[in-house]
Motif scaffolding. Structure first.
Motif, PDB file in Angstrom:
ATOM      1  N   GLY A  76      24.985 -12.070   4.290  1.00 55.72           N
ATOM      2  CA  GLY A  76      24.077 -13.002   5.287  1.00 55.72           C
ATOM      3  C   GLY A  76      22.887 -12.414   5.781  1.00 55.72           C
ATOM      4  O   GLY A  76      22.714 -11.249   5.917  1.00 55.72           O
ATOM      5  N   GLY A  77      21.779 -13.294   5.895  1.00 54.07           N
ATOM      6  CA  GLY A  77      20.484 -12.627   6.306  1.00 54.07           C
ATOM      7  C   GLY A  77      20.547 -12.477   7.804  1.00 54.07           C
ATOM      8  O   GLY A  77      21.430 -13.224   8.508  1.00 54.07           O
ATOM      9  N   ILE A 134      19.350 -13.633  -2.308  1.00 54.43           N
ATOM     10  CA  ILE A 134      20.430 -12.935  -1.775  1.00 54.43           C
ATOM     11  C   ILE A 134      21.312 -12.623  -2.672  1.00 54.43           C
ATOM     12  O   ILE A 134      21.778 -11.489  -2.873  1.00 54.43           O
ATOM     13  CB  ILE A 134      21.317 -13.606  -0.573  1.00 54.43           C
ATOM     14  CG1 ILE A 134      20.187 -13.550   0.425  1.00 54.43           C
ATOM     15  CG2 ILE A 134      22.312 -12.728  -0.151  1.00 54.43           C
ATOM     16  CD1 ILE A 134      20.494 -13.962   1.939  1.00 54.43           C
ATOM     17  N   SER A 168      16.780  -8.566   6.939  1.00 51.66           N
ATOM     18  CA  SER A 168      17.252  -8.153   5.854  1.00 51.66           C
ATOM     19  C   SER A 168      18.700  -8.731   5.793  1.00 51.66           C
ATOM     20  O   SER A 168      19.121  -9.193   6.937  1.00 51.66           O
ATOM     21  CB  SER A 168      17.245  -6.564   5.922  1.00 51.66           C
ATOM     22  OG  SER A 168      18.119  -5.971   6.796  1.00 51.66           O
ATOM     23  N   SER A 169      19.287  -8.429   4.745  1.00 48.07           N
ATOM     24  CA  SER A 169      20.752  -8.936   4.649  1.00 48.07           C
ATOM     25  C   SER A 169      21.890  -7.980   4.913  1.00 48.07           C
ATOM     26  O   SER A 169      21.767  -6.556   4.850  1.00 48.07           O
ATOM     27  CB  SER A 169      21.107  -9.479   3.251  1.00 48.07           C
ATOM     28  OG  SER A 169      20.279 -10.804   2.965  1.00 48.07           O
ATOM     29  N   THR A 218      22.312  -8.825  -4.654  1.00 49.90           N
ATOM     30  CA  THR A 218      23.785  -8.641  -4.468  1.00 49.90           C
ATOM     31  C   THR A 218      24.558  -7.977  -5.632  1.00 49.90           C
ATOM     32  O   THR A 218      25.406  -7.292  -5.534  1.00 49.90           O
ATOM     33  CB  THR A 218      24.461  -9.609  -3.689  1.00 49.90           C
ATOM     34  OG1 THR A 218      24.182  -9.923  -2.517  1.00 49.90           O
ATOM     35  CG2 THR A 218      26.109  -9.108  -3.502  1.00 49.90           C
ATOM     36  N   ALA A 235      23.440 -20.753   2.827  1.00 46.86           N
ATOM     37  CA  ALA A 235      22.937 -19.250   3.449  1.00 46.86           C
ATOM     38  C   ALA A 235      23.634 -19.489   4.861  1.00 46.86           C
ATOM     39  O   ALA A 235      24.082 -18.365   5.370  1.00 46.86           O
ATOM     40  CB  ALA A 235      21.706 -18.873   3.417  1.00 46.86           C
TER      41      ALA A 235
END
Length: 218
Positions: free
Chosen positions: A73-74, A15, A186-187, A19, A56
């Protein structure tokens, strides 16, 4: 941090790496990599913007209680958390995978997952698993694990697992197979609702930059 400062909650790994281009689109560059540094608070090229590196699963909690103004976050973590106190303005379309039910190869999942049946499910996502099987009318005993999920069906701890699947390589390596899709993951960008009001002039350009980067990449 003051009202003219922002704290961003991120986790290490995939992530964070995915990002970085979004942060760059907003003109934010970390001063060091969390993978190479032991620091849990990392500065950026802006004196008033910092990153906090957390697990996470803890991102929504830090944002909810205002320890971070926003974070990434996911969807899996956000579903488990429940989303209280969070504004989720944007699906960032990064760190994509699927939440799946998986069993050892040869296990007749279809015949034992009918309404009224009972299964033992190993997972670190008890809320997602319980809701999925409840909707199917299947009774489940949830076994909460924190890692090595694939081992559970192999040693008889569980009938199946509920876990994230990306390429499926880990499942195949352990003689398991995915048998049921639960939800695509997805995030997401998550923002503290109070910060959205008190720091709107700081947050809005970042949200718009993220949105532009996501939509521009489609």
């Amino acid at each position: 941090m003051t009202d003219n400062a922002l704290t961003i909650a991120l986790s290490k790994g995939r992530i964070f790496e995915e990002t970085l281009p979004l942060l760059a689109a907003a003109g934010i560059v970390p001063t060091e990599s969390p993978e190479e540094s032991r620091k849990l608070i990392i500065g950026t090229n802006h004196d008033n913007i910092r990153l906090v590196i957390v697990r996470a699963s803890d991102v929504p909690t830090y944002v909810q209680y205002g320890a971070a103004d926003f974070g990434i976050g996911g969807k899996d973590v956000l579903i488990e958390h429940g989303g209280d106190g969070l504004y989720q303005p944007l699906d960032l379309q990064i760190a994509k995978c699927r939440m799946m039910v998986a069993v050892r190869k040869g296990f007749d999942y279809k015949s034992v997952s009918h309404p009224g049946s009972r299964l033992r499910i190993a997972t670190k996502y008890p809320n997602i698993a319980a809701e999925h099987f409840s909707a199917k009318g299947v009774h489940v005993d949830i076994i909460k694990l924190y890692g090595s999920m694939e081992l559970a069906p192999l040693v008889g701890l569980s009938d199946a697992i509920v876990d994230l699947v990306s390429t499926g390589g880990t499942l195949r390596a352990n003689n398991l197979e995915a048998v049921e899709h639960i939800v695509d993951i997805s995030s997401r960008l998550v923002v503290n609702k109070a910060a959205l009001k008190t720091k709107h002039t700081l947050l809005e350009p970042i949200i718009q930059a993220f949105s532009g980067a996501v939509n521009g990449g489609k």
